[in-house]
Design an enzyme around this catalytic site. Structure first.
Site, short mmCIF file in Angstrom:
data_model
loop_
_atom_site.label_atom_id
_atom_site.label_comp_id
_atom_site.label_asym_id
_atom_site.label_seq_id
_atom_site.Cartn_x
_atom_site.Cartn_y
_atom_site.Cartn_z
N LYS A 13 0.93 -1.13 -0.06
CA LYS A 13 -0.06 0.02 0.19
C LYS A 13 0.96 1.22 -0.03
O LYS A 13 1.95 1.25 0.77
CB LYS A 13 -0.99 -0.11 1.11
N SER A 41 -9.50 1.93 2.86
CA SER A 41 -8.69 2.69 2.02
C SER A 41 -7.73 1.82 1.37
O SER A 41 -6.96 2.31 0.45
CB SER A 41 -7.99 3.68 2.97
N SER A 98 -9.93 -0.92 6.72
CA SER A 98 -9.44 -0.80 5.66
C SER A 98 -8.57 -2.18 5.08
O SER A 98 -8.19 -2.04 3.95
CB SER A 98 -8.57 0.49 5.45
#
Length: 470
Positions: free
Chosen positions: A82, A156, A180
């Site tokens: 990420k 996210s 997330s």
């Protein structure tokens, strides 16, 4: 073996072929890079790709394996991170224009541990700005769910969920502050773990809310997740709150043993629930029935304050978020997404008394969840009350409200308490969108969650389905 067959393999399968040299890491890495180039233009799972670095690492891996220096099951396996996890020499933009030129001069601990295990880092995956819920206009491309590109991939850790589901990365590392990792895992039909708070070092990872943040693996199968957790978990003196001990490793050790006799709890405040989609409820109930048939004892339990978790969570999270993002808010305001700017401004106005009361309530609700684990070994509930919401038919603001509401219904409770929680695919709805089952365990019982999920996957085949994107 053709490229799509290579990228469709689990880590468990791929590692066996790499070790036996049936396939080379260079071949595998090239297959992933070609697939990314072929289909990621519409999905936008990656924000940064490092083909030269990945192929150089793959070549080195092949040489090491050829000399008999095999490092373990992640050696030569391509993964992604990420875009808030520092990687030396590779941009880390945090989903924001305000960090578009930031290139770290060091690796985050989780990145360095993956490299030590022989992992090939393909690049960085897309995310909402600063991991703060939905970004209305993502500056690096609109993320799309590979099962249906008109629907949200969750957030996210959006890009990580897409990349694993679409076979663009063998696994990925996401972060979870209020859901997330678990929500995009549920929406994209993969396995995602929010580990016990502090189990994985946060050094070098952009924080959203220090006391809630966790770093977790997102994989095709539970067995793969256990392999990744083995590599990245453990003590790190550089962590924000380093563990005072090294927890037991070997998360793959007991995967094959029976789960007969395990006690699974259903919190009556969370399942069934008035916000629960009928098809989600049916899939979760079918999963409960299956686990019961495998010898698990099902017991109803109670978390009296479960419905207050969203308010408590907001009171804890929002002041931490704005404190950590104060500089961008005050110095780079014009470069922030309008949703980010609005939320940070509103968070700055939260009275200190609200934060103080929320932290008091957090202790109470944590104790309530801890008490449950005297009665049961794990909790079972939906990962989300609905499948992925539509992006096309619903205005972005309403999508954000749905996503935040979903997160706060089922996921943020366990960020408050710090317990490990895992999402595993448990079905599809009538239009082909994945449904996730959530398992929650005692502190440092992350391995038990993988154990239950693995046994569940041995008796189902949801993970064998592939998104219709080729």
């Amino acid at each position: 073996m053709i490229d799509n067959e290579i990228t469709g393999l689990s880590i468990t399968e791929l590692s066996q072929q790499l070790r036996s040299r049936e396939v080379s890491s260079v071949e595998v890495t090239n297959a992933y890079l070609q697939r990314i180039e072929s289909i990621d233009g519409s999905l936008h799972s990656f924000v940064e790709i490092d083909p030269e670095g990945a192929l150089q690492s793959a070549k080195s891996s092949d040489q090491q394996i050829g000399r008999g220096h095999y490092k373990g099951p992640l050696h030569g396996v391509p993964m992604s991170l990420k875009d808030l996890i520092n990687t030396k020499g590779i941009p880390t933009r945090m989903g924001s224009l305000s960090y578009r030129d930031f290139i770290p001069n060091h690796d985050a601990t989780v990145a360095s541990r993956l490299k030590q295990a022989g992992t090939i880092i393909l690049g960085k995956t897309s995310m909402y700005e600063f991991a703060m819920g939905v970004t209305i206009k993502p500056p690096y491309g609109e993320f799309r769910n590979p099962w249906n590109q008109k629907h949200s991939p969750g957030g996210s850790s959006s890009g990580s969920g897409i990349a694993v589901a679409a076979d663009l990365s063998a696994a990925s590392i996401g972060t979870d502050t209020g859901g997330s990792v678990r929500i995009p895992s549920s929406y994209c039909g993969i396995v995602g773990l929010k580990p016990t708070w502090g189990l994985i070092s946060d050094y070098g990872v952009m924080p959203m809310a220090y006391s809630l943040d966790t770093i977790g693996p997102m994989t095709k199968t539970a067995a793969d997740g256990a392999l990744v957790l083995d590599a990245i978990a453990g003590y790190d003196p550089k962590a924000t709150s380093p563990l005072s001990f090294s927890p037991n490793s070997g998360y793959t050790t007991d995967l094959s043993t029976s789960i007969h006799g395990l006690r699974l709890g259903i919190a009556k405040e969370l399942f069934p629930h008035p916000d629960l989609d009928d098809e989600v409820g049916q899939s979760v109930q079918a999963s409960i029935d299956l686990l019961q048939s495998l010898g698990c004892e099902i017991k109803e339990v109670s978390i009296p304050w479960a419905q207050q978790a969203p308010a408590i969570f907001a009171g804890v999270e929002e002041p931490e978020v704005v404190a950590l993002r104060w500089d961008p808010l005050t110095h780079n305001n014009a470069e922030l997404d309008s949703n980010t700017r609005t939320r940070l401004t509103a968070s700055a106005l939260i009275p200190g008394m609200f934060n103080f009361r929320a932290r008091q309530a957090r202790r109470v609700i944590t104790q309530q969840v801890c008490e449950i684990f005297r009665e049961v070994d794990a909790l079972i509930l939906p990962s989300s009350p609905t499948p992925a919401p539509s992006l096309e038919a619903t205005p972005h603001r309403n999508v954000r409200e749905k996503v935040v509401g979903i997160r706060r219904t089922y996921t943020c409770l366990f960020n408050l308490t710090g317990h490990p929680a895992l999402s595993v695919p448990c079905g599809f709805n009538s239009i082909g969108l994945p449904i996730g089952l959530q398992l929650v365990g005692r502190y440092f019982d992350d391995g038990l969650l993988f154990h239950i999920a693995h046994q569940y996957q041995l008796n189902t085949d949801w993970q064998s389905n592939k998104p219709p994107i080729d």
